[in-house]
Scaffold this motif. Structure first.
Motif, PDB file in Angstrom:
ATOM      1  N   ARG A 193      37.390  73.316  47.036  1.00 31.17           N
ATOM      2  CA  ARG A 193      38.403  72.269  47.068  1.00 31.17           C
ATOM      3  C   ARG A 193      37.743  70.911  47.285  1.00 31.17           C
ATOM      4  NH1 ARG A 193      43.718  71.843  47.782  1.00 31.17           N
ATOM      5  NH2 ARG A 193      43.967  74.035  48.377  1.00 31.17           N
ATOM      6  N   PHE A 194      38.075  69.964  46.413  1.00 31.90           N
ATOM      7  CA  PHE A 194      37.687  68.565  46.633  1.00 31.90           C
ATOM      8  C   PHE A 194      38.945  67.779  46.956  1.00 31.90           C
ATOM      9  CE2 PHE A 194      37.728  64.253  44.952  1.00 31.90           C
ATOM     10  CZ  PHE A 194      36.773  63.682  45.760  1.00 31.90           C
ATOM     11  N   CYS A 233      36.368  61.911  50.006  1.00 34.77           N
ATOM     12  CA  CYS A 233      34.989  62.381  49.822  1.00 34.77           C
ATOM     13  C   CYS A 233      34.724  63.703  50.550  1.00 34.77           C
ATOM     14  CB  CYS A 233      34.009  61.309  50.312  1.00 34.77           C
ATOM     15  SG  CYS A 233      34.327  60.722  52.003  1.00 34.77           S
ATOM     16  N   VAL A 234      35.696  64.603  50.522  1.00 39.01           N
ATOM     17  CA  VAL A 234      35.590  65.868  51.254  1.00 39.01           C
ATOM     18  C   VAL A 234      35.501  67.023  50.270  1.00 39.01           C
ATOM     19  CG1 VAL A 234      36.726  67.442  52.856  1.00 39.01           C
ATOM     20  CG2 VAL A 234      36.852  64.969  53.242  1.00 39.01           C
ATOM     21  N   LEU A 235      34.465  67.833  50.406  1.00 38.11           N
ATOM     22  CA  LEU A 235      34.274  69.006  49.555  1.00 38.11           C
ATOM     23  C   LEU A 235      34.064  70.224  50.437  1.00 38.11           C
ATOM     24  CD1 LEU A 235      33.758  70.158  46.649  1.00 38.11           C
ATOM     25  CD2 LEU A 235      31.321  69.776  47.106  1.00 38.11           C
ATOM     26  N   GLN A 236      34.793  71.281  50.166  1.00 36.78           N
ATOM     27  CA  GLN A 236      34.589  72.511  50.933  1.00 36.78           C
ATOM     28  C   GLN A 236      34.577  73.713  50.006  1.00 36.78           C
ATOM     29  OE1 GLN A 236      37.870  73.698  53.585  1.00 36.78           O
ATOM     30  NE2 GLN A 236      39.105  72.044  52.722  1.00 36.78           N
ATOM     31  N   LEU A 293      31.125  73.051  54.354  1.00 36.45           N
ATOM     32  CA  LEU A 293      31.873  71.791  54.339  1.00 36.45           C
ATOM     33  C   LEU A 293      30.908  70.629  54.130  1.00 36.45           C
ATOM     34  CD1 LEU A 293      34.536  70.226  54.813  1.00 36.45           C
ATOM     35  CD2 LEU A 293      34.017  70.296  57.266  1.00 36.45           C
ATOM     36  N   PHE A 294      31.235  69.756  53.175  1.00 35.13           N
ATOM     37  CA  PHE A 294      30.390  68.607  52.853  1.00 35.13           C
ATOM     38  C   PHE A 294      31.228  67.333  52.954  1.00 35.13           C
ATOM     39  CE2 PHE A 294      29.087  72.325  50.473  1.00 35.13           C
ATOM     40  CZ  PHE A 294      27.734  72.426  50.752  1.00 35.13           C
ATOM     41  N   LEU A 295      30.869  66.469  53.867  1.00 37.50           N
ATOM     42  CA  LEU A 295      31.567  65.196  54.067  1.00 37.50           C
ATOM     43  C   LEU A 295      30.639  64.083  53.586  1.00 37.50           C
ATOM     44  CD1 LEU A 295      32.876  65.954  57.675  1.00 37.50           C
ATOM     45  CD2 LEU A 295      33.981  66.474  55.495  1.00 37.50           C
ATOM     46  N   ARG A 323      28.265  71.023  57.134  1.00 34.22           N
ATOM     47  CA  ARG A 323      28.672  71.972  58.171  1.00 34.22           C
ATOM     48  C   ARG A 323      28.863  73.355  57.544  1.00 34.22           C
ATOM     49  NH1 ARG A 323      33.100  69.734  62.236  1.00 34.22           N
ATOM     50  NH2 ARG A 323      31.746  70.927  63.638  1.00 34.22           N
ATOM     51  N   PHE A 324      28.054  74.315  57.989  1.00 31.28           N
ATOM     52  CA  PHE A 324      28.181  75.691  57.545  1.00 31.28           C
ATOM     53  C   PHE A 324      28.555  76.552  58.744  1.00 31.28           C
ATOM     54  CE2 PHE A 324      25.237  74.129  54.271  1.00 31.28           C
ATOM     55  CZ  PHE A 324      25.959  74.496  53.150  1.00 31.28           C
ATOM     56  N   GLY A 325      29.528  77.411  58.544  1.00 37.42           N
ATOM     57  CA  GLY A 325      29.929  78.234  59.672  1.00 37.42           C
ATOM     58  C   GLY A 325      30.688  79.476  59.262  1.00 37.42           C
ATOM     59  N   SER A 326      30.955  80.325  60.267  1.00 35.09           N
ATOM     60  CA  SER A 326      31.600  81.605  60.027  1.00 35.09           C
ATOM     61  C   SER A 326      32.179  82.147  61.317  1.00 35.09           C
ATOM     62  CB  SER A 326      30.587  82.603  59.460  1.00 35.09           C
ATOM     63  OG  SER A 326      31.118  83.899  59.426  1.00 35.09           O
ATOM     64  N   THR A 327      33.161  83.029  61.159  1.00 33.44           N
ATOM     65  CA  THR A 327      33.681  83.751  62.320  1.00 33.44           C
ATOM     66  C   THR A 327      32.836  84.970  62.637  1.00 33.44           C
ATOM     67  OG1 THR A 327      35.180  84.934  60.844  1.00 33.44           O
ATOM     68  CG2 THR A 327      36.064  83.002  61.979  1.00 33.44           C
TER      69      THR A 327
END
Length: 575
Positions: A313-314, A318-321, A339-341, A355-359
């Motif tokens: 999703r863009f 300027c937010v891309l995830q 997540l790319f800001l 930002r890279f992350g996970s549960t």
């Protein structure tokens, strides 16, 4: 780019999923987040080009197909099975001038400024959003404050100043400003004189949301909380992330293109930590599910992944995830996010928060220090830097829309084409933009800040992405230290610690060697020489750690054996 970082071998075991490589267990079932239906989008045609050529593509299976199938690059002829984004219908729409334009004002947006944890406690921080220069700091109560980065006295940068009792002081003449931008002290005023009402600085509203500081750029309308991005996965229980900041020497639109381009990973990042291999380059599948004036979204995957497990999703500005959901063998659902800001920080410059992350937790994150993971992220961006800097230069030089320059392929460049067409819709409300069929050039000349001085200045300016010219203490965006380390408390602290240990161990080695010369006993000489060798080894390890965090990745080209290219598509140019 987005799946290479997610597929880091240290992280793909838990926190970050490999979104491109086939390393996820077959026991996991992928599901994509639901999409919201939005209005139809008018695709635009590729447009004319200056050159004419034909090519034949030979896939890994040995089958051949015409790339252009009668389409001249000087015209708008498309074959029945064109591999290019767009087609006859898009060409007809463009010829009729059917292009959607939406209301847009770039100032009526929240822009990501900085990771909250990396904001200095004792100094102001200078940042940019497009051509607007800002200063960010924490006041005496720890509250975030943001002003225009210009003293009303003689226009000196307030970010070059200091914090005194929670107030921002300009170091030129000592004028001090409170959190509301009001001047509260002018040392040069006579006793009893009042501070002029005009002695104030423009303020901007800032918010700390999910660990990121955002700024509202408009002064015409109050901030709109509903526009402040919120990322559901980052609020889930047990979600862990690794976040880094990178200052990069190219436009934020080129950065976004790069981040939403999974096709370049096997080539540009070949053998980076064993996670990308050029022989695995292949056609990709894309499905656009949403288009609007705020952006677009869709699913993508490899041809062997018909479910298209990755959801991209863009969203403006300027937010891309990129998200992925998996269910393990125990039926537990795990959420992964990249997540790319991407903040536009001036012509030819951008500031990226990754930002890279996970549960799904991983014990590897407690083993490897953050500075080690951060330097690997820096290396990945350096591998693309030369390409993207030259792309930025070409766009500025050509001064035409991307449809006249790009040759977008359906099986690799769908997101890039969608992004540039989105800019056609909203570019009229930006300071400058490069759209698919529209363009508006910057009205103000680019500002070069902290340019390197001395005999290397010209060389450094002419080849900003090559690296290796400046030192750790020469401000230059071609230097990893100034692209990342100064924006990261963890890496800055690590370098200071390694520097202190290197100095201490070097001195200990020198003293041990000197003592070994002076003592007469053989046992003492041996012991002292072993100690000196041990200290020298430790000093060298510290030196290499510092070097790892401050030295650019330098690409060394190598030819791959022909058999290693079996999965690639080769092109035979036909006259």
């Amino acid at each position: 780019m987005l799946q290479l970082l997610l597929s880091h071998p240290l992280l793909s075991n838990g926190v970050f999923p490999p979104l491109f490589l086939p390393s996820i267990s077959s026991t996991l079932t992928s599901k994509s987040p639901p999409s919201r239906p939005l209005k139809p989008h008018h695709q635009l045609a590729l447009g004319s080009r200056r050159t004419s050529c034909r090519a034949v593509a030979t896939g890994g299976s040995g089958s051949s197909a015409s790339v252009s199938e009668g389409r001249s690059l000087d015209g708008l002829e498309y074959g029945e099975h064109s591999v290019l984004v767009g087609g006859p219908a898009a060409a007809d729409e463009e010829a009729r001038g059917d292009r959607e334009v939406v209301d847009y004002d770039w100032t009526e947006e929240w822009y990501p400024l900085y990771l909250a944890r990396n904001i200095p406690d004792d100094a102001p921080l200078g940042l940019n959003v497009f051509d607007k220069q800002l200063v960010l700091y924490r006041d005496g109560a720890g509250e975030l404050r943001c002003h225009e980065n210009r003293c009303p006295h003689r226009l000196a940068k307030l970010s070059e100043g200091q914090l005194v009792d929670g107030k921002l002081e300009c170091l030129y003449h000592g004028w001090q400003f409170d959190g509301e931008g009001k001047c509260v002290r002018i040392p040069q005023l006579p006793a009893g004189a009042k501070i002029p009402l005009q002695a104030c600085v423009r303020t901007y509203e800032v918010r700390d949301s999910q660990g990121v500081v955002w700024v509202w750029m408009s002064h015409k309308n109050p901030p709109k909380p509903d526009k402040l991005p919120w990322f559901e996965n980052f609020a889930r229980p047990g979600f862990q992330d690794v976040s880094t900041t990178h200052e990069l020497p190219y436009d934020h639109s080129i950065l976004l293109e790069n981040l939403m381009d999974p096709a370049h990973i096997p080539i540009s990042h070949d053998r980076t930590d064993w996670s990308a291999k050029r022989e695995e380059a292949q056609p990709l599948l894309f499905k656009v599910t949403e288009r609007s004036g705020r952006g677009f979204a869709g699913r993508w995957g490899r041809e062997s992944e018909p479910s298209l497990p990755n959801f991209l999703r863009f969203e403006a500005p300027c937010v891309l995830q990129n998200n992925r959901e998996t269910v393990d063998e125990n039926g537990v659902k795990h959420y992964f996010s990249g997540l790319f800001l991407c903040t536009p920080s001036g012509q030819g410059k951008s500031l990226l928060i990754v930002r890279f992350g996970s549960t799904k937790s991983s014990p590897l994150l407690s083993i490897f220090p953050k500075w080690f993971l951060h330097q690997n992220s820096s290396k990945v961006f350096e591998q693309d830097m030369g390409f993207l800097s030259s792309q930025n230069e070409a766009l500025m030089k050509e001064k035409v829309p991307t449809k006249q320059l790009y040759l977008n392929i359906k099986s690799s460049d769908t997101w890039v084409a969608e992004y540039r067409k989105w800019m056609d819709k909203v570019g009229h409300g930006m300071p400058y933009h490069f759209g698919h069929s529209t363009i508006s050039l910057p009205k103000e000349p680019a500002v070069v800040e902290h340019a390197p001085a001395g005999p290397i200045a010209g060389i450094s300016a002419s080849s900003p992405a090559k690296g290796g010219l400046g030192t750790m203490h020469a401000p230059n965006l071609a230097n990893r230290y100034f692209r990342h380390v100064i924006h990261c408390k963890e890496c800055s602290s690590a370098i200071k610690a390694f520097q202190a240990w290197k100095n201490a161990l070097s001195m200990a080695a020198l003293l041990s060697a000197a003592a070994a010369v002076l003592v007469s006993g053989r046992q003492w000489k041996t012991l002292l020489m072993v100690a000196a060798a041990f200290c020298l080894t430790g000093a060298y390890v510290c030196f290499k750690a510092i070097d790892l965090n401050t030295t650019n990745f330098i690409r060394t080209h190598r030819r791959m054996p022909g058999k290693a290219l079996g999965g690639l598509t080769s092109h035979e140019v036909v006259e």
